[in-house]
Scaffold this motif. Sequence first.
Motif, PDB file in Angstrom:
ATOM      1  N   UNK A 111       8.334  16.677   9.150  1.00 39.85           N
ATOM      2  CA  UNK A 111       8.591  16.037   7.858  1.00 39.85           C
ATOM      3  C   UNK A 111       9.886  16.512   7.214  1.00 39.85           C
ATOM      4  N   UNK A 112      10.173  17.801   7.320  1.00 37.54           N
ATOM      5  CA  UNK A 112      11.393  18.338   6.705  1.00 37.54           C
ATOM      6  C   UNK A 112      12.651  17.767   7.353  1.00 37.54           C
ATOM      7  N   UNK A 113      12.604  17.554   8.656  1.00 36.14           N
ATOM      8  CA  UNK A 113      13.779  16.976   9.318  1.00 36.14           C
ATOM      9  C   UNK A 113      14.011  15.536   8.857  1.00 36.14           C
ATOM     10  N   UNK A 114      12.955  14.781   8.643  1.00 34.36           N
ATOM     11  CA  UNK A 114      13.081  13.410   8.143  1.00 34.36           C
ATOM     12  C   UNK A 114      13.572  13.417   6.704  1.00 34.36           C
ATOM     13  N   UNK A 115      13.045  14.325   5.913  1.00 31.74           N
ATOM     14  CA  UNK A 115      13.467  14.472   4.522  1.00 31.74           C
ATOM     15  C   UNK A 115      14.971  14.745   4.449  1.00 31.74           C
ATOM     16  N   UNK A 156       6.264  16.394  -9.477  1.00 33.61           N
ATOM     17  CA  UNK A 156       6.004  17.752  -9.016  1.00 33.61           C
ATOM     18  C   UNK A 156       5.120  17.802  -7.764  1.00 33.61           C
ATOM     19  N   UNK A 157       4.687  16.661  -7.273  1.00 27.65           N
ATOM     20  CA  UNK A 157       3.886  16.618  -6.060  1.00 27.65           C
ATOM     21  C   UNK A 157       4.775  16.584  -4.825  1.00 27.65           C
ATOM     22  N   UNK A 158       4.206  16.967  -3.710  1.00 25.77           N
ATOM     23  CA  UNK A 158       4.921  17.006  -2.440  1.00 25.77           C
ATOM     24  C   UNK A 158       5.385  15.611  -2.027  1.00 25.77           C
ATOM     25  N   UNK A 159       6.501  15.534  -1.348  1.00 29.20           N
ATOM     26  CA  UNK A 159       7.063  14.257  -0.888  1.00 29.20           C
ATOM     27  C   UNK A 159       6.563  13.856   0.486  1.00 29.20           C
ATOM     28  N   UNK A 160       5.540  14.516   0.981  1.00 25.45           N
ATOM     29  CA  UNK A 160       4.939  14.185   2.273  1.00 25.45           C
ATOM     30  C   UNK A 160       3.497  13.766   2.022  1.00 25.45           C
ATOM     31  N   UNK A 161       3.120  12.600   2.527  1.00 26.63           N
ATOM     32  CA  UNK A 161       1.784  12.077   2.291  1.00 26.63           C
ATOM     33  C   UNK A 161       1.182  11.633   3.612  1.00 26.63           C
ATOM     34  N   UNK A 162      -0.069  12.020   3.868  1.00 26.66           N
ATOM     35  CA  UNK A 162      -0.767  11.516   5.044  1.00 26.66           C
ATOM     36  C   UNK A 162      -1.345  10.163   4.681  1.00 26.66           C
ATOM     37  N   UNK A 163      -1.017   9.162   5.485  1.00 23.33           N
ATOM     38  CA  UNK A 163      -1.431   7.796   5.205  1.00 23.33           C
ATOM     39  C   UNK A 163      -1.917   7.152   6.499  1.00 23.33           C
ATOM     40  N   UNK A 164      -3.179   6.804   6.535  1.00 26.48           N
ATOM     41  CA  UNK A 164      -3.800   6.202   7.719  1.00 26.48           C
ATOM     42  C   UNK A 164      -3.484   7.015   8.970  1.00 26.48           C
ATOM     43  N   UNK A 165      -2.849   6.390   9.971  1.00 22.05           N
ATOM     44  CA  UNK A 165      -2.586   7.096  11.230  1.00 22.05           C
ATOM     45  C   UNK A 165      -1.168   7.642  11.328  1.00 22.05           C
ATOM     46  N   UNK A 166      -0.477   7.765  10.205  1.00 25.66           N
ATOM     47  CA  UNK A 166       0.870   8.328  10.200  1.00 25.66           C
ATOM     48  C   UNK A 166       1.135   9.048   8.892  1.00 25.66           C
ATOM     49  N   UNK A 167       2.329   9.612   8.762  1.00 22.92           N
ATOM     50  CA  UNK A 167       2.726  10.331   7.555  1.00 22.92           C
ATOM     51  C   UNK A 167       3.828   9.555   6.851  1.00 22.92           C
ATOM     52  N   UNK A 179       0.822  -1.215   0.000  1.00 16.27           N
ATOM     53  CA  UNK A 179       0.000   0.000   0.000  1.00 16.27           C
ATOM     54  C   UNK A 179       0.851   1.259   0.000  1.00 16.27           C
ATOM     55  N   UNK A 180       1.869   1.278   0.852  1.00 20.66           N
ATOM     56  CA  UNK A 180       2.742   2.447   0.966  1.00 20.66           C
ATOM     57  C   UNK A 180       3.496   2.682  -0.343  1.00 20.66           C
ATOM     58  N   UNK A 181       4.019   1.618  -0.909  1.00 30.37           N
ATOM     59  CA  UNK A 181       4.772   1.740  -2.158  1.00 30.37           C
ATOM     60  C   UNK A 181       3.865   2.216  -3.282  1.00 30.37           C
ATOM     61  N   UNK A 182       2.691   1.654  -3.370  1.00 28.14           N
ATOM     62  CA  UNK A 182       1.731   2.066  -4.398  1.00 28.14           C
ATOM     63  C   UNK A 182       1.390   3.551  -4.245  1.00 28.14           C
ATOM     64  N   UNK A 183       1.209   3.971  -3.010  1.00 28.03           N
ATOM     65  CA  UNK A 183       0.867   5.376  -2.734  1.00 28.03           C
ATOM     66  C   UNK A 183       1.989   6.318  -3.183  1.00 28.03           C
ATOM     67  N   UNK A 184       3.219   5.983  -2.877  1.00 25.88           N
ATOM     68  CA  UNK A 184       4.353   6.869  -3.197  1.00 25.88           C
ATOM     69  C   UNK A 184       4.741   6.812  -4.676  1.00 25.88           C
ATOM     70  N   UNK A 185       4.750   5.611  -5.270  1.00 24.08           N
ATOM     71  CA  UNK A 185       5.170   5.490  -6.667  1.00 24.08           C
ATOM     72  C   UNK A 185       4.155   6.076  -7.637  1.00 24.08           C
ATOM     73  N   UNK A 186       2.900   6.163  -7.230  1.00 21.06           N
ATOM     74  CA  UNK A 186       1.876   6.686  -8.127  1.00 21.06           C
ATOM     75  C   UNK A 186       1.881   8.216  -8.184  1.00 21.06           C
ATOM     76  N   UNK A 187       2.614   8.846  -7.312  1.00 20.44           N
ATOM     77  CA  UNK A 187       2.652  10.310  -7.277  1.00 20.44           C
ATOM     78  C   UNK A 187       3.585  10.852  -8.357  1.00 20.44           C
ATOM     79  N   UNK A 188       3.258  12.050  -8.830  1.00 19.56           N
ATOM     80  CA  UNK A 188       4.084  12.691  -9.861  1.00 19.56           C
ATOM     81  C   UNK A 188       5.264  13.396  -9.209  1.00 19.56           C
TER      82      UNK A 188
END
Length: 132
Positions: free
Chosen positions: A77-81, A45-56, A34-43
Amino acid sequence: MIKFVLMVNRQGQTRLSRYYQPVELSRRAALESDVVRCCLSRKKDQCSFVEYKDFKLVYRQYAALYIVVGVTDTENELSIYELVHNFVEVLDKYFSRVVSSLLTQLNTPPVCTHLSAHTCLHTPVCTHLSVR
């Protein structure tokens, strides 16, 4: 707080994973897909932070590899990035040419990857961290 770290290729195959909170093995496969599908499907130019279920999710792409970090809602998020980028830079300096060597290894059997003094991974779906 970091919940997990994944490294996946463009085809969505998990190359390395590390969980910092207990997750049942049966749930890991579903969570990773699920996580991989969510991230790989993004373009790009989209933000690299995604809210997913009970975490980011904080993800970053390096060549053909994606590093995905699952964090709590209170984490910066920026510190993790930046943490991901710094880790990749350290690996690149320490191992020299990390990016090119990893890209050639994606189609070969996985090699032992030492990420801490107590960890040695030998399987394609592992339990540890990432690279560029």
